[in-house]
Each structure stands twice: as structure tokens, then as C-alpha cells.
Design a protein around this motif. Structure first.
Motif, PDB file in Angstrom:
ATOM      1  N   ARG A 115       0.792  -1.236   0.000  1.00 10.30           N
ATOM      2  CA  ARG A 115       0.000   0.000   0.000  1.00 10.30           C
ATOM      3  C   ARG A 115       0.822   1.282   0.000  1.00 10.30           C
ATOM      4  O   ARG A 115       0.235   2.370  -0.057  1.00 10.30           O
ATOM      5  N   ASP A 116       2.129   1.192   0.065  1.00 11.58           N
ATOM      6  CA  ASP A 116       2.947   2.396   0.027  1.00 11.58           C
ATOM      7  C   ASP A 116       4.031   2.244  -1.032  1.00 11.58           C
ATOM      8  O   ASP A 116       4.991   1.484  -0.845  1.00 11.58           O
ATOM      9  N   PRO A 117       3.921   2.950  -2.155  1.00 11.52           N
ATOM     10  CA  PRO A 117       4.930   2.833  -3.210  1.00 11.52           C
ATOM     11  C   PRO A 117       6.298   3.355  -2.789  1.00 11.52           C
ATOM     12  O   PRO A 117       7.292   3.082  -3.472  1.00 11.52           O
ATOM     13  N   ALA A 118       6.356   4.112  -1.685  1.00 13.31           N
ATOM     14  CA  ALA A 118       7.639   4.632  -1.225  1.00 13.31           C
ATOM     15  C   ALA A 118       8.487   3.576  -0.518  1.00 13.31           C
ATOM     16  O   ALA A 118       9.690   3.774  -0.332  1.00 13.31           O
ATOM     17  N   ALA A 119       7.868   2.476  -0.108  1.00 16.62           N
ATOM     18  CA  ALA A 119       8.612   1.421   0.596  1.00 16.62           C
ATOM     19  C   ALA A 119       9.497   0.674  -0.394  1.00 16.62           C
ATOM     20  O   ALA A 119       9.020   0.191  -1.428  1.00 16.62           O
ATOM     21  N   ARG A 120      10.796   0.557  -0.065  1.00 16.52           N
ATOM     22  CA  ARG A 120      11.743  -0.079  -0.985  1.00 16.52           C
ATOM     23  C   ARG A 120      12.384  -1.332  -0.418  1.00 16.52           C
ATOM     24  O   ARG A 120      12.528  -2.326  -1.114  1.00 16.52           O
ATOM     25  N   THR A 121      12.787  -1.307   0.838  1.00 18.43           N
ATOM     26  CA  THR A 121      13.468  -2.458   1.433  1.00 18.43           C
ATOM     27  C   THR A 121      12.857  -2.773   2.787  1.00 18.43           C
ATOM     28  O   THR A 121      12.223  -1.917   3.418  1.00 18.43           O
ATOM     29  N   VAL A 122      13.086  -4.002   3.245  1.00 16.52           N
ATOM     30  CA  VAL A 122      12.570  -4.410   4.545  1.00 16.52           C
ATOM     31  C   VAL A 122      13.211  -3.590   5.657  1.00 16.52           C
ATOM     32  O   VAL A 122      12.533  -3.169   6.609  1.00 16.52           O
ATOM     33  N   ILE A 123      14.500  -3.323   5.553  1.00 16.05           N
ATOM     34  CA  ILE A 123      15.183  -2.534   6.572  1.00 16.05           C
ATOM     35  C   ILE A 123      14.583  -1.138   6.668  1.00 16.05           C
ATOM     36  O   ILE A 123      14.350  -0.604   7.763  1.00 16.05           O
ATOM     37  N   GLU A 124      14.286  -0.549   5.519  1.00 13.78           N
ATOM     38  CA  GLU A 124      13.670   0.776   5.511  1.00 13.78           C
ATOM     39  C   GLU A 124      12.312   0.750   6.200  1.00 13.78           C
ATOM     40  O   GLU A 124      11.976   1.666   6.965  1.00 13.78           O
ATOM     41  N   VAL A 125      11.535  -0.275   5.938  1.00  8.94           N
ATOM     42  CA  VAL A 125      10.215  -0.394   6.567  1.00  8.94           C
ATOM     43  C   VAL A 125      10.348  -0.568   8.076  1.00  8.94           C
ATOM     44  O   VAL A 125       9.631   0.066   8.862  1.00  8.94           O
ATOM     45  N   LEU A 126      11.272  -1.412   8.496  1.00  5.71           N
ATOM     46  CA  LEU A 126      11.451  -1.670   9.922  1.00  5.71           C
ATOM     47  C   LEU A 126      11.878  -0.422  10.679  1.00  5.71           C
ATOM     48  O   LEU A 126      11.496  -0.220  11.840  1.00  5.71           O
ATOM     49  N   LEU A 127      12.656   0.437  10.048  1.00  3.36           N
ATOM     50  CA  LEU A 127      13.226   1.585  10.749  1.00  3.36           C
ATOM     51  C   LEU A 127      12.394   2.854  10.631  1.00  3.36           C
ATOM     52  O   LEU A 127      12.447   3.705  11.526  1.00  3.36           O
ATOM     53  N   ASN A 128      11.610   2.994   9.576  1.00  3.92           N
ATOM     54  CA  ASN A 128      11.046   4.306   9.253  1.00  3.92           C
ATOM     55  C   ASN A 128       9.523   4.369   9.178  1.00  3.92           C
ATOM     56  O   ASN A 128       8.991   5.337   8.634  1.00  3.92           O
ATOM     57  N   TYR A 129       8.837   3.384   9.704  1.00  6.05           N
ATOM     58  CA  TYR A 129       7.376   3.401   9.634  1.00  6.05           C
ATOM     59  C   TYR A 129       6.787   3.371  11.043  1.00  6.05           C
ATOM     60  O   TYR A 129       6.559   2.293  11.613  1.00  6.05           O
ATOM     61  N   PRO A 130       6.528   4.546  11.634  1.00  6.58           N
ATOM     62  CA  PRO A 130       5.997   4.596  13.001  1.00  6.58           C
ATOM     63  C   PRO A 130       4.627   3.943  13.137  1.00  6.58           C
ATOM     64  O   PRO A 130       4.286   3.440  14.205  1.00  6.58           O
ATOM     65  N   GLY A 131       3.845   3.952  12.056  1.00  9.97           N
ATOM     66  CA  GLY A 131       2.551   3.273  12.115  1.00  9.97           C
ATOM     67  C   GLY A 131       2.713   1.794  12.364  1.00  9.97           C
ATOM     68  O   GLY A 131       1.941   1.184  13.124  1.00  9.97           O
ATOM     69  N   LEU A 132       3.714   1.208  11.737  1.00 15.01           N
ATOM     70  CA  LEU A 132       4.001  -0.208  11.945  1.00 15.01           C
ATOM     71  C   LEU A 132       4.463  -0.459  13.375  1.00 15.01           C
ATOM     72  O   LEU A 132       4.040  -1.423  14.029  1.00 15.01           O
ATOM     73  N   HIS A 133       5.318   0.417  13.890  1.00 14.82           N
ATOM     74  CA  HIS A 133       5.787   0.279  15.275  1.00 14.82           C
ATOM     75  C   HIS A 133       4.612   0.363  16.248  1.00 14.82           C
ATOM     76  O   HIS A 133       4.539  -0.391  17.226  1.00 14.82           O
ATOM     77  N   ALA A 134       3.701   1.308  15.975  1.00 11.91           N
ATOM     78  CA  ALA A 134       2.546   1.489  16.862  1.00 11.91           C
ATOM     79  C   ALA A 134       1.668   0.237  16.890  1.00 11.91           C
ATOM     80  O   ALA A 134       1.153  -0.150  17.943  1.00 11.91           O
ATOM     81  N   ILE A 135       1.488  -0.398  15.729  1.00 15.21           N
ATOM     82  CA  ILE A 135       0.676  -1.613  15.664  1.00 15.21           C
ATOM     83  C   ILE A 135       1.328  -2.734  16.463  1.00 15.21           C
ATOM     84  O   ILE A 135       0.659  -3.453  17.222  1.00 15.21           O
ATOM     85  N   TRP A 136       2.626  -2.892  16.321  1.00 17.01           N
ATOM     86  CA  TRP A 136       3.324  -3.954  17.047  1.00 17.01           C
ATOM     87  C   TRP A 136       3.268  -3.735  18.557  1.00 17.01           C
ATOM     88  O   TRP A 136       3.036  -4.669  19.321  1.00 17.01           O
ATOM     89  N   ILE A 137       3.469  -2.499  18.985  1.00 16.96           N
ATOM     90  CA  ILE A 137       3.396  -2.215  20.415  1.00 16.96           C
ATOM     91  C   ILE A 137       1.976  -2.426  20.930  1.00 16.96           C
ATOM     92  O   ILE A 137       1.767  -2.924  22.044  1.00 16.96           O
TER      93      ILE A 137
END
Length: 224
Positions: free
Chosen positions: A15-37
Motif C-alpha cells: 500500500r505504500d509505493p515509497a517502501a523499498r526495502t525491509v530494513i527501511e520499513v522496519l526503521l522508518n514506519y511509526p505506524g508499523l511500530h505502533a501496531i506492534w506495540i
């Protein structure tokens, strides 16, 4: 658990064309962090450690700018885009494959007890700055326009815009048939004000034509 984590990461790429690598997603997506927490705090909340769960959720809000109450029920495939300013209340229920853009509030309308926050079915998309308030039900595949304030139930396969939110399209041409299809084109929403003005213009044009016909008949009568 790992299967769910992989699914969360895959949702970002879908859903986000700006996402390029898994490392980038893990480090730079606060929405993802919020869901995990939230998954952690939600389990603590269910086990009775509510104060600690609330404390951890507030710490998560400080770092992610996303506030999800530990009591909220979140389904799989939730995507929070950017996330800044999102609030999800205690009794909110979010289905699978839901997309929330920045500034969205799933809130209550008063101090009533019990279920007081909205329920979002699968495939719902809520655009930037929208407010969905109260114990209301949002059906599957509903699209809520940016800045809308929704206070009533919305049937499935509908588009809602305005303050208060009004259903302006239901079972239209762009309604997806795939249960897990997510429509992210929140810029392609009908404008009910514009449509009303167009209708008014058409009526005025009809009145103008009628007046001209009456004037012509009046002039012919005077000539006679």
C-alpha cells in the motif's frame, strides 16, 4: 507470531509505493511500530495489567505520534500511513485490511459506558483528518473522505464525505469485489456540494429558457 510480523511488513509494500526495502520499513514506519506495540499492550490489557498497558501505550504515542488504546481490537492487515495524529479509542474495533491515513480519529462522543467507539469492517479506508465518532458501524469496503465527520452507520461499499458525513456513492462502478482488495485512491471521491451546484445551475438554465419563451409569447401578443 512471525507469520503475523511478515504480514504486517508485506502490507506496507502493498500500500505504500515509497517502501523499498525491509530494513527501511522496519526503521522508518511509526505506524508499523505502533501496531506492534499495541499487540503487546492489548494482551497485557486483557490479562488485567491495564495501568502498565496504558503506560506503555503512552510511551509508544510519544515516539510514534499514534495513540491506540490498549483496549482497542485491531484485525490483521491494518496499514497506518504516516500515522501522525491518529487516535483509536478503547472500545474501537478495526477489521482486516483497513487503511488509516494521518490525523484520523476513531473516537467517542460522550462519557457513556460500554461500547462507545466505532466498528470498522474489513477493507475500510479512512482518509486524512477524518473523524469517525460514537458507537457506529462502518461496513465493508467503505471509503471515508478527507476531513469528514461520520456520526451514523454507513452501509457496505459506500463512499462518505462531508460534515456531517453523507453517503454519496454506494455499490458504484469502483466498488471492489475482492474481499481483501484495498482501494487507496482517496483523491477520487465525489463532491456533493459541486453536484448540488451543478443541479442548481441546470435548473436556473431551464428557468431562463422558460422566461425567454414567455417573453417571446408576450411580445407576439402585443404585436397582435
Amino acid at each position: 507470531m512471525f507469520k503475523q510480523l511478515r504480514r504486517d511488513i508485506q502490507v506496507v509494500f502493498e500500500r505504500d509505493p515509497a517502501a523499498r526495502t525491509v530494513i527501511e520499513v522496519l526503521l522508518n514506519y511509526p505506524g508499523l511500530h505502533a501496531i506492534w506495540i499495541h499487540r503487546l499492550t492489548h494482551q497485557m490489557y486483557l490479562l488485567g495489567f491495564r495501568t502498565l498497558a496504558r503506560l506503555l501505550s503512552q510511551i509508544a504515542r510519544f515516539f510514534t505520534q499514534v495513540e491506540i488504546h490498549p483496549g482497542a481490537t485491531i484485525g490483521e492487515g491494518l496499514f497506518i500511513d504516516h500515522g501522525c495524529g491518529i487516535v483509536i479509542g478503547e472500545t474501537a474495533i478495526v477489521g482486516d485490511d483497513v487503511t488509516l491515513f494521518q490525523g484520523v480519529t476513531l473516537g467517542g462522543t460522550g462519557k457513556e459506558k460500554g461500547k462507545r467507539h466505532p466498528t470498522l469492517d474489513d477493507g475500510v479506508m479512512v482518509s486524512s483528518g477524518a473523524r469517525v465518532l460514537g458507537n457506529i458501524h462502518i461496513g465493508e469496503n467503505v471509503k471515508i473522505g478527507a476531513g469528514s465527520v461520520v456520526l451514523q452507520d454507513v452501509p457496505a461499499n459506500s463512499t462518505v464525505v462531508g460534515i456531517p458525513g453523507r453517503v454519496v456513492k454506494q455499490d458504484g462502478n469502483r466498488v471492489p469485489t475482492d474481499k481483501h482488495h484495498v482501494d487507496l485512491e482517496h483523491n477520487r471521491l465525489p463532491d456533493p456540494v459541486c453536484e448540488c451546484l451543478k443541479d442548481l445551475r441546470a435548473r436556473l438554465d431551464a428557468v431562463q429558457v422558460r422566461l425567454e419563451e414567455m417573453e417571446e409569447k408576450a411580445n407576439e401578443h402585443q404585436d397582435l
